[in-house]
Design an enzyme around this catalytic site. Structure first.
Site, PDB file in Angstrom:
ATOM      1  N   ARG A 157       0.851  -1.192   0.000  1.00 33.87           N
ATOM      2  CA  ARG A 157       0.000   0.000   0.000  1.00 33.87           C
ATOM      3  C   ARG A 157       0.884   1.238   0.000  1.00 33.87           C
ATOM      4  NH1 ARG A 157      -1.657   1.520   4.668  1.00 33.87           N
ATOM      5  NH2 ARG A 157      -2.546  -0.475   5.277  1.00 33.87           N
ATOM      6  N   ASP A 191      -6.488  20.512 -12.170  1.00 31.28           N
ATOM      7  CA  ASP A 191      -6.854  19.245 -12.803  1.00 31.28           C
ATOM      8  C   ASP A 191      -6.438  19.361 -14.270  1.00 31.28           C
ATOM      9  OD1 ASP A 191      -8.147  17.212 -14.205  1.00 31.28           O
ATOM     10  OD2 ASP A 191      -9.959  17.263 -12.975  1.00 31.28           O
ATOM     11  N   TYR A 214     -15.692  18.908 -13.750  1.00 28.43           N
ATOM     12  CA  TYR A 214     -16.019  17.500 -13.973  1.00 28.43           C
ATOM     13  C   TYR A 214     -17.122  17.106 -12.974  1.00 28.43           C
ATOM     14  CZ  TYR A 214     -15.525  12.443 -13.858  1.00 28.43           C
ATOM     15  OH  TYR A 214     -15.767  11.106 -13.883  1.00 28.43           O
ATOM     16  N   LYS A 218      -7.532   8.740 -18.518  1.00 31.95           N
ATOM     17  CA  LYS A 218      -7.814   9.374 -19.803  1.00 31.95           C
ATOM     18  C   LYS A 218      -6.579   9.333 -20.716  1.00 31.95           C
ATOM     19  CE  LYS A 218     -11.571   9.968 -17.502  1.00 31.95           C
ATOM     20  NZ  LYS A 218     -11.931  11.191 -16.809  1.00 31.95           N
TER      21      LYS A 218
HETATM   22  C1  LIG Z   1     -12.473  11.499 -15.494  1.00 31.91           C
HETATM   23  C2  LIG Z   1     -12.121  12.767 -14.854  1.00 31.91           C
HETATM   24  C3  LIG Z   1     -11.926  12.849 -13.473  1.00 31.91           C
HETATM   25  C4  LIG Z   1     -12.122  11.663 -12.558  1.00 31.91           C
HETATM   26  O1  LIG Z   1     -11.166  10.661 -12.766  1.00 31.91           O
HETATM   27  P1  LIG Z   1     -11.464   9.093 -12.559  1.00 31.91           P
HETATM   28  O2  LIG Z   1     -10.187   8.455 -13.006  1.00 31.91           O
HETATM   29  O3  LIG Z   1     -12.645   8.740 -13.394  1.00 31.91           O
HETATM   30  O4  LIG Z   1     -11.743   8.897 -11.105  1.00 31.91           O
HETATM   31  C5  LIG Z   1     -11.570  14.082 -12.941  1.00 31.91           C
HETATM   32  N1  LIG Z   1     -11.415  15.174 -13.723  1.00 31.91           N
HETATM   33  C6  LIG Z   1     -11.606  15.119 -15.049  1.00 31.91           C
HETATM   34  C7  LIG Z   1     -11.437  16.368 -15.854  1.00 31.91           C
HETATM   35  C8  LIG Z   1     -11.962  13.931 -15.666  1.00 31.91           C
HETATM   36  O5  LIG Z   1     -12.178  13.903 -16.984  1.00 31.91           O
END
Ligand SMILES: *Cc1c(COP(=O)(O)O)cnc(C)c1O
Length: 384
Positions: free
Chosen positions: A51, A175, A103, A200
């Protein structure tokens, strides 16, 4: 090897990765173990329990840190797990300033989880960073920014936000999921923390859910690393391996996403079935100049508003493609189409959603790296 001297593509392939010391394996092995041998209590090779640390994950964390020009990287079991760790640095009574075009899952976590812990969130229009100032008070501890925003592709001026955050001693997190480190490096523009949904573009093949935090601040790293290990949203070695593999083509994929994205945006721009196209590469985009300054290219994410389309017609169009798969998520090699109002952004109340432009006839495209002729043909066939 001193990886920091290399350019982006070389770092994407090599950073954090050396031939395996035991066997010479060129690709980082999947260390599928939960625990590690100790010669005597506390005497081990730097790894005690998985972990806290795993060699496959450590290689990935170093590689991601290198791509964001950061000193430290931490990988999480999802993007939301990474965001959760940042908010957990706060205490009841603390306040957060963030965008009104977030998001959906981030909005849901802030309003439905952390609001119950006594943390206050201000959702504001960040297209002009000066809008932040009236919301700043002695309780303001975190500025959380997404740019480009999801799904309306608004651009937030990272350097201006950083200047305001610095003046008022607010931790500033970005982000960077939509841009990826190939297009934009927020730490270089003054941000304290970069967050990624690794799911992504970084993973890039729609086969892993993962998150990451990158920072160069020793104190923030110490706090985040403590939360990471204490709360335990850490990813497994197999997923870490898949992302290490995905990263090796990040620069090649991003280049293709940008090229295809541009052609799709230009095709849609004056199309009679389309009322509006959101893409930061257009000169008409309200923050195009800022996008040009802080990004290296404009990416493969595009949103469209259909002309005269009710929900029924919007659904018909969204379901009618062959190359674009109707699915949540983005950033993979395959083109995806998404209906934010009922899919990714369904957790945001209709009124809030529509204020941010997420109307019922808006569709979001994640333009993949298939042959552009096939992508354009698919759009022509469905849209006319
Ligand atoms: C998908 C996404 C998230 C969340 O991420 P996960 O891997 O699905 O938990 C946060 N911010 C943006 C801009 C995203 O596209």
């Amino acid at each position: 090897m001193n990886h920091s001297a290399f350019k982006f593509g070389t770092r994407a392939i090599h950073a954090g990765q050396e031939p395996d010391p035991t066997t010479g394996a060129v690709m980082t092995p999947i260390y599928q173990t939960s625990t590690y041998w100790q010669e005597s209590p506390g005497k081990h090779k730097g790894y005690a329990y998985a972990r806290g640390k795993n060699p496959t994950r450590s290689a990935l964390e170093k590689c991601l840190a290198s791509l964001e020009n950061a000193k430290y990287g931490l990988c999480f079991s999802s993007g939301m797990g990474a965001t959760d760790a940042v908010v957990k640095m706060l205490k009841p009574g603390d306040e957060v300033i963030t965008g009104n075009d977030l998001y959906g899952g981030t909005y849901r976590m802030f309003t439905k989880v952390f609001a119950n812990y006594g943390i206050k969130f201000h959702f504001i229009d960040l297209s002009n960073p000066e809008n932040i100032i009236p919301y700043v008070n002695e309780h303001t501890k975190l500025l959380w920014v997404e740019t480009p925003t999801n799904p309306t592709m608004q651009i937030v001026d990272i350097a201006s936000c950083a200047a305001i955050a610095k003046t008022h001693h607010i931790t500033f997190a970005v982000d960077n999921t939509f841009a990826s480190p190939y297009l934009q490096n927020p730490l270089d523009l003054g941000a304290d923390i970069v967050m990624h949904s690794v799911t992504k573009y970084l993973g890039g093949h729609s086969d892993v859910v993962m998150g990451a935090l990158l920072t160069s601040d020793d104190k923030l790293y110490e706090q985040l690393s403590f939360i990471h290990n204490s709360c335990g949203a850490t990813p497994g070695p197999m997923d870490s391996f898949l992302v290490l593999r995905g990263l090796k083509t990040l620069h090649l994929r991003m280049k293709a996403h940008c090229e295809n994205g541009k052609q799709v945006a230009l095709f849609l721009k004056d199309h009679p079935a389309i009322e509006k196209v959101y893409w930061p590469g257009f000169i008409e985009h309200p923050n195009h100049e800022i996008a040009k300054n802080q990004m290296r290219d404009f990416g493969g994410m595009i949103s469209i508003v259909l002309k005269n389309a009710d929900l029924h017609k919007t659904f018909d169009i969204a379901s009618g493609f062959e190359v674009f798969t109707l699915a949540e998520s983005l950033g993979g090699v395959e083109s995806l189409i998404n209906h934010p109002a009922t899919m990714t952004h369904a957790s945001i109340p209709k009124e809030e959603r529509e204020k941010a432009g997420v109307v019922d006839n808006l569709l979001r495209l994640s333009v993949g790296v298939e042959d552009i002729e096939d992508i354009l043909q698919d759009l022509k066939r469905v849209l006319g």
